[in-house]
Design an enzyme around this catalytic site. Structure first.
Site, PDB file in Angstrom:
ATOM      1  N   PRO A 189      43.789 -14.812  54.169  1.00 40.94           N
ATOM      2  CA  PRO A 189      44.555 -13.619  54.527  1.00 40.94           C
ATOM      3  C   PRO A 189      44.122 -12.340  53.826  1.00 40.94           C
ATOM      4  CG  PRO A 189      45.872 -15.156  53.215  1.00 40.94           C
ATOM      5  CD  PRO A 189      44.630 -15.871  53.612  1.00 40.94           C
ATOM      6  N   ASN A 190      44.136 -11.283  54.610  1.00 41.61           N
ATOM      7  CA  ASN A 190      43.865  -9.901  54.192  1.00 41.61           C
ATOM      8  C   ASN A 190      42.391  -9.602  53.971  1.00 41.61           C
ATOM      9  OD1 ASN A 190      46.622  -8.937  54.188  1.00 41.61           O
ATOM     10  ND2 ASN A 190      46.933 -10.291  52.437  1.00 41.61           N
ATOM     11  N   ARG A 209      40.309  -0.843  51.823  1.00 43.10           N
ATOM     12  CA  ARG A 209      41.299  -0.564  50.768  1.00 43.10           C
ATOM     13  C   ARG A 209      40.907  -1.272  49.487  1.00 43.10           C
ATOM     14  NH1 ARG A 209      46.162  -1.569  54.905  1.00 43.10           N
ATOM     15  NH2 ARG A 209      45.072  -0.210  56.343  1.00 43.10           N
ATOM     16  N   TYR A 228      37.847  -5.128  45.316  1.00 37.37           N
ATOM     17  CA  TYR A 228      37.172  -6.019  46.265  1.00 37.37           C
ATOM     18  C   TYR A 228      35.880  -5.451  46.869  1.00 37.37           C
ATOM     19  CZ  TYR A 228      41.659  -8.383  45.859  1.00 37.37           C
ATOM     20  OH  TYR A 228      42.769  -9.020  45.366  1.00 37.37           O
ATOM     21  N   ASN A 249      36.673 -18.664  51.009  1.00 36.39           N
ATOM     22  CA  ASN A 249      37.499 -17.800  50.177  1.00 36.39           C
ATOM     23  C   ASN A 249      38.918 -17.900  50.743  1.00 36.39           C
ATOM     24  OD1 ASN A 249      38.837 -15.899  48.749  1.00 36.39           O
ATOM     25  ND2 ASN A 249      37.353 -14.248  49.059  1.00 36.39           N
ATOM     26  N   ALA A 306      44.786 -15.447  49.091  1.00 35.73           N
ATOM     27  CA  ALA A 306      46.060 -15.771  48.415  1.00 35.73           C
ATOM     28  C   ALA A 306      46.459 -17.238  48.591  1.00 35.73           C
ATOM     29  CB  ALA A 306      47.163 -14.858  48.938  1.00 35.73           C
ATOM     30  N   HIS A 343      46.248 -20.009  45.805  1.00 41.13           N
ATOM     31  CA  HIS A 343      47.253 -20.252  44.774  1.00 41.13           C
ATOM     32  C   HIS A 343      48.507 -20.929  45.312  1.00 41.13           C
ATOM     33  CE1 HIS A 343      44.475 -17.415  43.058  1.00 41.13           C
ATOM     34  NE2 HIS A 343      44.834 -16.491  43.939  1.00 41.13           N
ATOM     35  N   GLU A 388      34.364 -23.228  46.811  1.00 41.69           N
ATOM     36  CA  GLU A 388      35.373 -22.165  46.810  1.00 41.69           C
ATOM     37  C   GLU A 388      34.770 -20.911  46.185  1.00 41.69           C
ATOM     38  OE1 GLU A 388      39.490 -23.051  45.860  1.00 41.69           O
ATOM     39  OE2 GLU A 388      39.486 -21.392  44.417  1.00 41.69           O
ATOM     40  N   HIS A 431      35.361 -16.550  45.265  1.00 39.33           N
ATOM     41  CA  HIS A 431      36.245 -15.386  45.151  1.00 39.33           C
ATOM     42  C   HIS A 431      35.424 -14.163  44.791  1.00 39.33           C
ATOM     43  CE1 HIS A 431      39.810 -17.799  45.468  1.00 39.33           C
ATOM     44  NE2 HIS A 431      39.249 -18.670  44.652  1.00 39.33           N
ATOM     45  N   ARG A 456      42.639 -12.147  35.908  1.00 39.78           N
ATOM     46  CA  ARG A 456      43.672 -11.352  36.555  1.00 39.78           C
ATOM     47  C   ARG A 456      45.068 -11.870  36.191  1.00 39.78           C
ATOM     48  NH1 ARG A 456      42.203 -10.287  42.644  1.00 39.78           N
ATOM     49  NH2 ARG A 456      43.928  -8.816  42.309  1.00 39.78           N
TER      50      ARG A 456
HETATM   51  O1  CA2 Z   1      39.012 -12.334  44.641  1.00 43.18           O
HETATM   52  C1  CA2 Z   1      39.174 -12.907  45.726  1.00 43.18           C
HETATM   53  O2  CA2 Z   1      38.269 -13.133  46.519  1.00 43.18           O
HETATM   54  C2  CA2 Z   1      40.598 -13.322  46.136  1.00 43.18           C
HETATM   55  O3  CA2 Z   1      40.493 -14.524  46.871  1.00 43.18           O
HETATM   56  C3  CA2 Z   1      41.129 -12.194  46.990  1.00 43.18           C
HETATM   57  C4  CA2 Z   1      42.580 -12.406  47.414  1.00 43.18           C
HETATM   58  C5  CA2 Z   1      43.461 -12.722  46.213  1.00 43.18           C
HETATM   59  O4  CA2 Z   1      44.772 -13.028  46.655  1.00 43.18           O
HETATM   60  C6  CA2 Z   1      42.911 -13.881  45.393  1.00 43.18           C
HETATM   61  O5  CA2 Z   1      43.742 -14.060  44.268  1.00 43.18           O
HETATM   62  C7  CA2 Z   1      41.496 -13.588  44.929  1.00 43.18           C
HETATM   63  C8  CA2 Z   1      43.115 -11.164  48.103  1.00 43.18           C
HETATM   64  C9  CA2 Z   1      42.338 -10.756  49.309  1.00 43.18           C
HETATM   65  C10 CA2 Z   1      42.888  -9.449  49.766  1.00 43.18           C
HETATM   66  O6  CA2 Z   1      41.833  -8.700  50.312  1.00 43.18           O
HETATM   67  C11 CA2 Z   1      42.020  -7.354  50.433  1.00 43.18           C
HETATM   68  C12 CA2 Z   1      40.911  -6.626  50.766  1.00 43.18           C
HETATM   69  C13 CA2 Z   1      41.010  -5.262  50.886  1.00 43.18           C
HETATM   70  C14 CA2 Z   1      42.214  -4.633  50.699  1.00 43.18           C
HETATM   71  C15 CA2 Z   1      43.324  -5.367  50.365  1.00 43.18           C
HETATM   72  C16 CA2 Z   1      43.226  -6.735  50.244  1.00 43.18           C
END
Ligand code: CA2
Length: 144
Positions: free
Chosen positions: A9-10, A17, A22, A73, A76, A79, A97, A99, A106
């Site tokens: 997700p996301n 953003r 990221y 990847n 979220a 977790h 896996e 990230h 973090r």
């Molecule tokens: O560091 C990573 O790759 C994560 O998997 C990214 C996840 C986060 O929940 C994990 O803890 C670590 C979040 C992805 C959200 O991606 C976005 C990208 C651009 C703007 C907002 C969110």
């Protein structure tokens, strides 16, 4: 060799953003780069992203018999998702896996991965390069 890149997700928002966390590359940029690198190694890759846990579970189940390995990847869901962990254990497809950020540097809740124990290993904290390192890791594991 056929590798599935799964994205949670996301990650569809990448490059639009929070570039400090990221990076500036979109998921499509990363996909294009990985496809180029993979073709040099004669690896076929498919990319899939979903914001929906069940769709990721379905994709993992459908991967059986099609893909030799998965680079994932889970975002979220890393977790929280017992369902994704169970799906990986069920299909027994070697999975790496990855990230973008270093989840161990973090918030406390990000330090635990429910999915990593179902994987051969974890790569975390190298930005978009984590995707390339994931590709190399799964390739080296499978070619043995
Ligand atoms: O560091 C990573 O790759 C994560 O998997 C990214 C996840 C986060 O929940 C994990 O803890 C670590 C979040 C992805 C959200 O991606 C976005 C990208 C651009 C703007 C907002 C969110």
């Amino acid at each position: 060799m056929k590798i599935l890149f799964l994205n949670g997700p996301n990650l569809n928002l990448l490059g639009t953003r929070e570039p400090d966390k990221y990076g500036l590359q979109t998921l499509k940029d990363i996909e294009n780069y990985i496809k180029e690198e993979a073709s040099k190694l004669n690896i076929e890759t498919d990319f899939y992203q979903s914001n929906i846990e069940g769709e990721i579970v379905n994709k993992i189940q459908e991967a059986k018999g099609i893909y030799n390995g998965i680079v994932m990847n889970p975002a979220a869901y890393t977790h929280t998702s017992v369902a994704i962990r169970d799906a990986l254990l069920a299909v027994e497809i070697p999975t790496v896996e990855i990230h973008l950020s270093n989840i161990h540097k973090r918030e406390e809740f990000r330090k635990n991965s429910l999915t990593a124990p179902a994987c051969i290993g974890q790569i975390t904290g190298f930005g978009a390069n984590s995707y390339k390192l994931g590709l190399i890791a799964i390739y080296d594991f499978l070619k043995k």
